[in-house]
Write an enzyme that holds these catalytic residues in place. Structure first.
Site, PDB file in Angstrom:
ATOM      1  N   GLU A  18      43.313  17.194  27.829  1.00  0.00           N
ATOM      2  CA  GLU A  18      43.045  17.628  28.644  1.00  0.00           C
ATOM      3  C   GLU A  18      41.146  16.956  28.682  1.00  0.00           C
ATOM      4  O   GLU A  18      40.728  16.966  27.720  1.00  0.00           O
ATOM      5  CB  GLU A  18      43.031  18.923  28.325  1.00  0.00           C
ATOM      6  CG  GLU A  18      41.312  19.497  29.550  1.00  0.00           C
ATOM      7  CD  GLU A  18      41.866  21.023  29.182  1.00  0.00           C
ATOM      8  OE1 GLU A  18      41.993  21.930  29.716  1.00  0.00           O
ATOM      9  OE2 GLU A  18      40.316  21.906  28.486  1.00  0.00           O
ATOM     10  N   TYR A  50      38.265  22.099  36.095  1.00  0.00           N
ATOM     11  CA  TYR A  50      36.850  22.218  36.836  1.00  0.00           C
ATOM     12  C   TYR A  50      36.426  23.757  36.940  1.00  0.00           C
ATOM     13  O   TYR A  50      35.998  24.504  36.552  1.00  0.00           O
ATOM     14  CB  TYR A  50      38.154  23.170  38.443  1.00  0.00           C
ATOM     15  CG  TYR A  50      37.828  22.964  39.347  1.00  0.00           C
ATOM     16  CD1 TYR A  50      37.898  22.006  40.346  1.00  0.00           C
ATOM     17  CD2 TYR A  50      37.468  24.553  39.844  1.00  0.00           C
ATOM     18  CE1 TYR A  50      37.754  22.099  41.969  1.00  0.00           C
ATOM     19  CE2 TYR A  50      37.244  24.708  41.295  1.00  0.00           C
ATOM     20  CZ  TYR A  50      37.310  23.231  41.706  1.00  0.00           C
ATOM     21  OH  TYR A  50      37.137  24.337  43.261  1.00  0.00           O
ATOM     22  N   GLN A 215      29.445  24.938  17.650  1.00  0.00           N
ATOM     23  CA  GLN A 215      30.414  24.936  18.948  1.00  0.00           C
ATOM     24  C   GLN A 215      32.040  26.136  19.097  1.00  0.00           C
ATOM     25  O   GLN A 215      32.313  26.166  19.419  1.00  0.00           O
ATOM     26  CB  GLN A 215      30.958  23.523  19.407  1.00  0.00           C
ATOM     27  CG  GLN A 215      32.013  22.838  20.391  1.00  0.00           C
ATOM     28  CD  GLN A 215      32.254  22.309  20.657  1.00  0.00           C
ATOM     29  OE1 GLN A 215      33.239  21.607  19.843  1.00  0.00           O
ATOM     30  NE2 GLN A 215      32.400  21.063  21.408  1.00  0.00           N
TER      31      GLN A 215
HETATM   32  P1  FAD Z   1      44.300  35.824  35.316  1.00  0.00           P
HETATM   33  O1  FAD Z   1      45.843  35.503  35.243  1.00  0.00           O
HETATM   34  O2  FAD Z   1      44.077  36.388  36.799  1.00  0.00           O
HETATM   35  O3  FAD Z   1      43.801  36.609  34.066  1.00  0.00           O
HETATM   36  C1  FAD Z   1      42.534  37.036  34.187  1.00  0.00           C
HETATM   37  C2  FAD Z   1      42.982  38.359  33.837  1.00  0.00           C
HETATM   38  O4  FAD Z   1      43.272  39.359  34.723  1.00  0.00           O
HETATM   39  C3  FAD Z   1      43.875  38.581  32.311  1.00  0.00           C
HETATM   40  O5  FAD Z   1      43.723  39.814  31.674  1.00  0.00           O
HETATM   41  C4  FAD Z   1      44.906  38.946  33.232  1.00  0.00           C
HETATM   42  O6  FAD Z   1      45.517  40.542  32.127  1.00  0.00           O
HETATM   43  C5  FAD Z   1      44.162  40.331  34.222  1.00  0.00           C
HETATM   44  N1  FAD Z   1      44.967  40.187  35.533  1.00  0.00           N
HETATM   45  C6  FAD Z   1      45.661  39.755  36.157  1.00  0.00           C
HETATM   46  N2  FAD Z   1      46.845  40.611  37.220  1.00  0.00           N
HETATM   47  C7  FAD Z   1      45.979  40.887  37.194  1.00  0.00           C
HETATM   48  C8  FAD Z   1      46.483  42.191  38.187  1.00  0.00           C
HETATM   49  N3  FAD Z   1      47.387  42.112  39.056  1.00  0.00           N
HETATM   50  N4  FAD Z   1      45.894  43.467  37.878  1.00  0.00           N
HETATM   51  C9  FAD Z   1      45.158  43.426  36.392  1.00  0.00           C
HETATM   52  N5  FAD Z   1      44.598  42.584  35.911  1.00  0.00           N
HETATM   53  C10 FAD Z   1      45.638  41.359  36.835  1.00  0.00           C
HETATM   54  N6  FAD Z   1      38.179  27.844  33.494  1.00  0.00           N
HETATM   55  C11 FAD Z   1      37.575  27.531  34.585  1.00  0.00           C
HETATM   56  O7  FAD Z   1      36.720  27.873  35.064  1.00  0.00           O
HETATM   57  N7  FAD Z   1      38.587  25.650  34.559  1.00  0.00           N
HETATM   58  C12 FAD Z   1      39.279  25.228  34.123  1.00  0.00           C
HETATM   59  O8  FAD Z   1      39.704  24.272  34.363  1.00  0.00           O
HETATM   60  C13 FAD Z   1      39.736  25.858  33.142  1.00  0.00           C
HETATM   61  N8  FAD Z   1      40.650  25.647  32.738  1.00  0.00           N
HETATM   62  C14 FAD Z   1      41.392  26.044  32.044  1.00  0.00           C
HETATM   63  C15 FAD Z   1      43.006  25.897  31.087  1.00  0.00           C
HETATM   64  C16 FAD Z   1      43.436  26.292  30.503  1.00  0.00           C
HETATM   65  C17 FAD Z   1      44.866  25.823  29.854  1.00  0.00           C
HETATM   66  C18 FAD Z   1      43.310  27.918  30.028  1.00  0.00           C
HETATM   67  C19 FAD Z   1      43.546  29.245  28.942  1.00  0.00           C
HETATM   68  C20 FAD Z   1      42.127  29.102  30.586  1.00  0.00           C
HETATM   69  C21 FAD Z   1      41.240  27.809  31.475  1.00  0.00           C
HETATM   70  N9  FAD Z   1      40.267  28.477  32.136  1.00  0.00           N
HETATM   71  C22 FAD Z   1      39.396  27.307  33.039  1.00  0.00           C
HETATM   72  C23 FAD Z   1      39.406  29.244  31.465  1.00  0.00           C
HETATM   73  C24 FAD Z   1      40.153  31.007  32.783  1.00  0.00           C
HETATM   74  O9  FAD Z   1      39.717  30.609  33.891  1.00  0.00           O
HETATM   75  C25 FAD Z   1      39.142  31.732  31.798  1.00  0.00           C
HETATM   76  O10 FAD Z   1      40.540  32.185  30.798  1.00  0.00           O
HETATM   77  C26 FAD Z   1      39.512  33.276  33.048  1.00  0.00           C
HETATM   78  O11 FAD Z   1      38.823  34.365  32.179  1.00  0.00           O
HETATM   79  C27 FAD Z   1      40.630  33.194  33.525  1.00  0.00           C
HETATM   80  O12 FAD Z   1      42.427  32.347  34.230  1.00  0.00           O
HETATM   81  P2  FAD Z   1      43.470  32.643  34.524  1.00  0.00           P
HETATM   82  O13 FAD Z   1      43.720  31.467  35.222  1.00  0.00           O
HETATM   83  O14 FAD Z   1      44.461  32.982  32.747  1.00  0.00           O
HETATM   84  O15 FAD Z   1      43.575  34.780  35.180  1.00  0.00           O
END
Ligand code: FAD
Length: 303
Positions: A18, A50, A215
């Site tokens: 990454e 992103y 960090q």
């Molecule tokens: P989701 O899968 O939507 O989950 C977020 C929360 O909502 C979780 O607690 C989940 O349990 C809950 N949830 C999901 N669906 C529902 C529902 N239907 N009802 C109620 N609750 C629900 N961030 C950035 O800004 N840019 C990046 O490039 C980036 N890259 C990442 C790469 C990886 C591998 C990881 C692990 C994280 C990355 N992140 C990035 C951080 C990420 O955006 C955050 O962790 C964010 O808080 C959650 O994103 P998610 O896509 O996992 O969300």
């Protein structure tokens, strides 16, 4: 190249890196030098983060396109949907497709400081699963990855998070990448729970080498990731010597990877933090492991 096919074709753990775009005040030149060096380590794909909410957004597209064009290494573009409308997502997705990017890490993202409540309220997407569903409805063939959290996501308890993850998978994800973790047992236990509820996609373990004590503590508290006593001792003991901590951090990451590969994981996603020397050294330490995996699977070639 669609990344989803790699897991089937390679038959050995997929190794990816990454990278993140530099702040807009800086040019992309030094990142491109970093990518040039990283490409020599033969990653199976490179992902580009992103900035949710605007910052560095266009850079993700520019960098991902650069990687595919110059190195023929498949690229996974991260894309967040927090605060976004369908029209905005369609336009971003169209730009990615036009530039040959066929792999998306579909994320919700976290609420950026600069985002207003109004923007949030006007968004067409609540969760990453909505984004997965939307992209899948537009494009049946592309690769969509999702994120998961071996220690649970900070906003939800373990069980609810697992059920939401299942929903994200069923919405059309092809593979998953984990949040960072430092305890392989915790990771493997979580993966077992995923299997038990019927999540059977390729799953990649996200590994971040420790090179800076402050960090890593900050990242861990933001990401809901625990530090095992062994790591706490390391941080304490080598806190005054950055070079000693770096050496210990590289060894810890390499050991984690070797253990995970011996436990049969589908892939390792290395959070490089744009650090070539650290990434190079970790890859050097697992070079025979990679070669042996290739021999085991009957795939030819040197590392
Ligand atoms: P989701 O899968 O939507 O989950 C977020 C929360 O909502 C979780 O607690 C989940 O349990 C809950 N949830 C999901 N669906 C529902 C529902 N239907 N009802 C109620 N609750 C629900 N961030 C950035 O800004 N840019 C990046 O490039 C980036 N890259 C990442 C790469 C990886 C591998 C990881 C692990 C994280 C990355 N992140 C990035 C951080 C990420 O955006 C955050 O962790 C964010 O808080 C959650 O994103 P998610 O896509 O996992 O969300």
């Amino acid at each position: 190249m669609k990344i989803k096919n790699l897991f089937e074709e390679k038959k050995t753990p997929v190794i990816s890196f990454e990278v993140f775009p530099p702040n807009e005040k800086f040019t992309l030149d030094s990142l491109y030098e970093t990518i040039e060096e990283l490409s020599k380590l033969s990653p199976d794909f490179i992902s580009v983060t992103y900035g949710a909410g605007g910052s560095t957004r266009s850079r993700t597209l520019e960098i991902a396109t650069h990687i595919q064009k110059h190195y023929s290494i498949p690229t996974l573009a991260h894309l967040t949907c927090i605060g976004a409308t369908t029209q905005e997502i369609n336009s971003l997705y169209c730009d990615l497709s036009k530039n040959g990017i066929q792999n998306i890490l579909a994320l919700r993202g976290d609420m950026p400081h600069e985002m207003s409540q109004e923007t949030l309220d006007n968004s067409d997407f609540g969760y990453a699963s909505d984004l997965v569903e939307h992209i899948r409805s537009q494009d049946k063939e592309c690769t969509i990855a999702g994120a998961f959290y071996p220690e649970g996501h900070k906003e939800n308890n373990d069980l609810m998070d697992l059920l939401h993850l299942k929903h994200k998978v069923e919405a059309g994800s092809d593979f998953l990448i984990s949040q960072i973790f430092f305890d392989n047992d915790i990771y493997m236990d979580y993966v077992e729970k995923m299997h038990k509820i019927g999540i059977n996609l390729p799953i990649m373990a996200g590994i971040m080498p420790i090179v800076d004590a402050k960090q890593i503590k900050r990242i861990c508290s933001l990401c809901h990731c625990s530090l095992p006593p062994k790591v706490e001792r390391m941080l304490e003991r080598f806190s005054e010597s950055p070079s000693a901590l770096k050496e210990a951090g590289i060894s810890y990451a390499a050991d984690q990877i070797i253990d995970l590969i011996s436990r049969g994981v589908s892939g390792i996603h290395l959070y490089t933090m744009n650090k070539v020397d650290v990434t190079k050294e970790i890859l050097r330490r697992i070079e025979h492991i990679r070669a042996s995996e290739k021999n085991l699977s009957g795939v030819e070639g040197e590392v």
